[in-house]
Scaffold this motif. Structure first.
Motif, PDB file in Angstrom:
ATOM      1  N   LEU A   1     -39.078  80.471   2.129  1.00 60.76           N
ATOM      2  CA  LEU A   1     -38.931  80.884   3.355  1.00 60.76           C
ATOM      3  C   LEU A   1     -37.766  81.871   3.562  1.00 60.76           C
ATOM      4  CD1 LEU A   1     -39.378  77.661   5.397  1.00 60.76           C
ATOM      5  CD2 LEU A   1     -41.187  79.222   4.951  1.00 60.76           C
ATOM      6  N   THR A   2     -38.101  83.116   4.509  1.00 59.76           N
ATOM      7  CA  THR A   2     -37.047  83.767   4.859  1.00 59.76           C
ATOM      8  C   THR A   2     -36.064  83.135   5.781  1.00 59.76           C
ATOM      9  OG1 THR A   2     -38.083  84.998   6.704  1.00 59.76           O
ATOM     10  CG2 THR A   2     -38.389  85.849   4.413  1.00 59.76           C
ATOM     11  N   ASP A   3     -34.790  83.715   6.125  1.00 61.18           N
ATOM     12  CA  ASP A   3     -34.132  83.095   7.227  1.00 61.18           C
ATOM     13  C   ASP A   3     -34.489  83.134   8.313  1.00 61.18           C
ATOM     14  OD1 ASP A   3     -32.019  82.855   5.214  1.00 61.18           O
ATOM     15  OD2 ASP A   3     -30.881  84.733   5.702  1.00 61.18           O
ATOM     16  N   ALA A   4     -35.252  83.900   8.841  1.00 63.53           N
ATOM     17  CA  ALA A   4     -36.097  84.212  10.055  1.00 63.53           C
ATOM     18  C   ALA A   4     -37.350  83.003  10.098  1.00 63.53           C
ATOM     19  CB  ALA A   4     -36.761  85.321  10.305  1.00 63.53           C
ATOM     20  N   GLU A   5     -37.754  82.810   8.856  1.00 63.77           N
ATOM     21  CA  GLU A   5     -38.894  81.669   8.985  1.00 63.77           C
ATOM     22  C   GLU A   5     -38.438  80.293   8.992  1.00 63.77           C
ATOM     23  OE1 GLU A   5     -42.285  84.078   6.465  1.00 63.77           O
ATOM     24  OE2 GLU A   5     -40.714  82.977   5.307  1.00 63.77           O
ATOM     25  N   LYS A   6     -37.219  80.112   8.277  1.00 57.40           N
ATOM     26  CA  LYS A   6     -36.400  79.053   8.496  1.00 57.40           C
ATOM     27  C   LYS A   6     -36.169  78.644  10.074  1.00 57.40           C
ATOM     28  CE  LYS A   6     -34.640  78.940   3.909  1.00 57.40           C
ATOM     29  NZ  LYS A   6     -33.419  78.960   2.993  1.00 57.40           N
TER      30      LYS A   6
END
Length: 588
Positions: free
Chosen positions: A448-453
């Motif tokens: 996951l990307t930071d935004a998705e996390k």
């Protein structure tokens, strides 16, 4: 060519006719079975001794295998827990029943179920009829129920377990690291340890604290019950646990935990003497299954109380047998809500939780019943935790057993990253095209990307807030008060009472009595849900699945089957926001 088509269509027509005939023959056979079952009534006979085998698990709701019943098998009916309790109550005044014999080899039931069974046996004894118990090897949970007997015996060559309780969790973090699998876990609540086996290699301090609390509570329940039955103080009994003093049947006899060492034949001979039978005469042992077939517990009063049994994992959709599918349970609750004869609803919960969405959908339907003026009372069984508590928290009154595990107000989600596993272990890579940055959000093929996390944690946080808000409204507690008892903390029913998560300690009958008082009715019958399916419905719905499941279970064995079920459960949790117990509780 003409000859070919003639032969082909003749064969096709014969096949169609044969299929139609076979279908109607099957219907006829099932009809005959149903008719025989309707007219057939089991006879108990005289001098009956009810036979209770603790190694047979007792479900919340009874089941009947019509085909087995047709062929006269005594185990065709599996009475549910409340049915067993009512049968024992009926047997108190049944002149054909002289007493009860308990087979105490092991106990396949949870602590709350065992508490209700023990209470029913103690109530039966007030009739003056006898209760005997025997086991070759008696484990602690079996002893907890069996020591309510007038006499309890152990095989002289056998053993009795009295070592205290333990529970163990398998941690998978290092295995996942070696496989290149990153769990990517999101959760709320420092006690919400559902994901610990995937993110650490040992219990957290918080989880060790809460596990010690509820395990200690259950062990104290064992000590207290034994103390009351055997007239031995709890300190002495606890000392036996600490020193390992009880290892053999003779140890148990020496320290007065049993009434003697006997072989089964000797115990049976003692029962013959009790019944006034000649030596070697057959004893009329009657299984609870057979007794359930013989006794009609129904009350045809016009006013009804709906008892809805919610046992198993809470899942979105219809669910399978043994699961709490929100679609099915909303249907049952709505049916009870819209039935003018049903004056109150009792929800019997025995669930570790599951899908947060499914739990919320079920809760909303129960709240609608309350809104329309029908009292809703919850009775908790072995487990009513996380999602099991979620669906319970809006009730007018909540009953739990002292040994119920409840609470666990917390939330988690798992989104695994399998990129390392596929690339480094299998040599497989993924690539693709997307029209927006988050179009493939949640895929297993990359981290996951930071935004998705942030999105995933926000979803967990939102569900946790909703959970706490529902508890706050249902239990009339402030959000700050809820937060102090939430955090994913698991409580026994006894502790849950002291912190306001439940209203009373009691059994299912206590909850039904409460519902009747709230509805202001005195005479009532019970309408149970899920409704029993007809023989025809069960045949067509379950035959294929049942045969396949049995074949796999036979091939894998009990441990393999349990592992398979656990893997299936983990697969169902992936990518979902879950409200469920930390792990499958296995207490020894």
């Amino acid at each position: 060519m003409r000859s070919f088509f003639s032969s082909f269509f003749a064969a096709l027509l014969a096949l169609i006719i044969f299929s139609i005939i076979a279908f109607f023959v099957s219907l006829g056979i099932i009809g005959v079975i149903t008719a025989r079952l309707t007219s057939h009534k089991t006879k108990v006979g005289t001098n009956a001794v009810l036979y209770l085998d603790l190694s047979t698990p007792i479900q919340e709701q009874g089941r009947t295998d019509d085909v087995s019943s047709f062929f006269g098998r005594e185990d065709a009916t599996s009475p549910g827990l409340f049915q067993v309790v009512r049968l024992l109550r009926y047997a108190k005044t049944d002149s054909s029943v002289r007493g009860i014999f308990i087979r105490a080899e092991g106990n396949a039931n949870g602590f709350a179920t065992s508490q209700e069974l023990r209470h029913a046996l103690e109530d039966f004894k007030t009739s003056g009829k006898f209760v005997y118990a025997f086991g070759d090897v008696i484990d602690q949970k079996a002893y907890y129920v069996a020591n309510a007997a007038d006499k309890i015996y152990c095989n002289p060559a056998g053993a009795m377990e009295w070592t205290g309780l333990s529970t163990q969790v398998m941690y998978l973090k290092h295995a996942l690291d070696k496989l290149g699998i990153e769990p990517q876990i999101f959760y709320d609540g420092k006690f919400k340890s559902a994901t610990e086996p995937l993110r650490t290699d040992k219990m957290s301090d918080a989880n060790r604290l809460q596990t010690g609390e509820w395990l200690g509570d259950l062990n104290r329940g064992l000590l207290t019950a034994a103390s009351e039955s055997r007239k031995i103080d709890t300190a002495t009994l606890a000392g036996f646990e600490q020193t390992g003093a009880i290892q053999t049947a003779h140890d148990a006899d020496k320290y007065h935990l049993v009434d003697g060492t006997r072989y089964r034949g000797e115990v049976v001979e003692e029962l013959r003497h009790k019944l006034g039978l000649n030596a070697g005469a057959d004893i009329n042992f009657v299984s609870l299954s057979k007794y359930a077939d013989a006794i009609d517990l129904d009350n045809d009063a016009t006013d009804r109380i709906a008892v809805i049994y919610a046992q198993g994992d809470i899942v979105y959709g219809a669910g399978q047998e043994g699961e709490i599918g929100c679609d099915e349970y909303v249907k049952w609750i709505r049916k009870a809500r819209q039935d003018d004869h049903v004056k109150a609803i009792v929800l019997r919960v025995n669930s570790p939780g599951g899908s947060s969405l499914a739990s919320d959908i079920i809760l909303r339907e129960l709240l609608q019943a309350k809104k329309e003026g029908k009292p809703v009372v919850v009775s908790m069984g072995d487990l009513a935790a996380s999602g099991g508590y979620y669906i319970s928290c809006g009730a007018d009154s909540i009953f739990a057993e002292p040994g119920t595990l409840t609470g666990s107000i917390g939330v988690f989600s798992i989104i695994p990253n399998l990129q390392g596993f596929f690339k480094d272990k299998l040599g497989v890579t993924f690539d693709g095209v997307k029209t927006a940055p988050f179009a493939d959000q949640g895929t297993f093929s990359r981290p996951l990307t930071d935004a998705e996390k942030r999105f995933a944690q926000a979803g967990v946080d939102s569900t946790y807030t909703e959970f706490k808000t529902n508890v706050s409204k249902g239990r009339h507690l402030s959000l700050d008060q809820v937060e102090t008892i939430a955090q994913g903390h698991v409580w026994t029913g006894e502790r849950a009472l002291s912190i306001g998560l439940v209203d009373r300690l009691g059994h299912l009958q206590d909850a039904i009595d409460c519902a009747a008082r709230l509805a202001r009715i005195k005479e009532y019958g019970l309408t149970e849900y899920p409704e029993a399916k007809s023989a025809l419905e069960r045949y067509f719905k379950n035959y294929g699945h049942g045969v396949a499941a049995k074949a796999v279970k036979d091939e894998l064995g009990p441990e393999g089957w349990t592992t398979l079920q656990q893997m299936r459960r983990i697969k169902a949790m992936v990518g979902q926001v879950e409200v469920r117990l930390p792990y499958d509780v296995d207490i020894r």
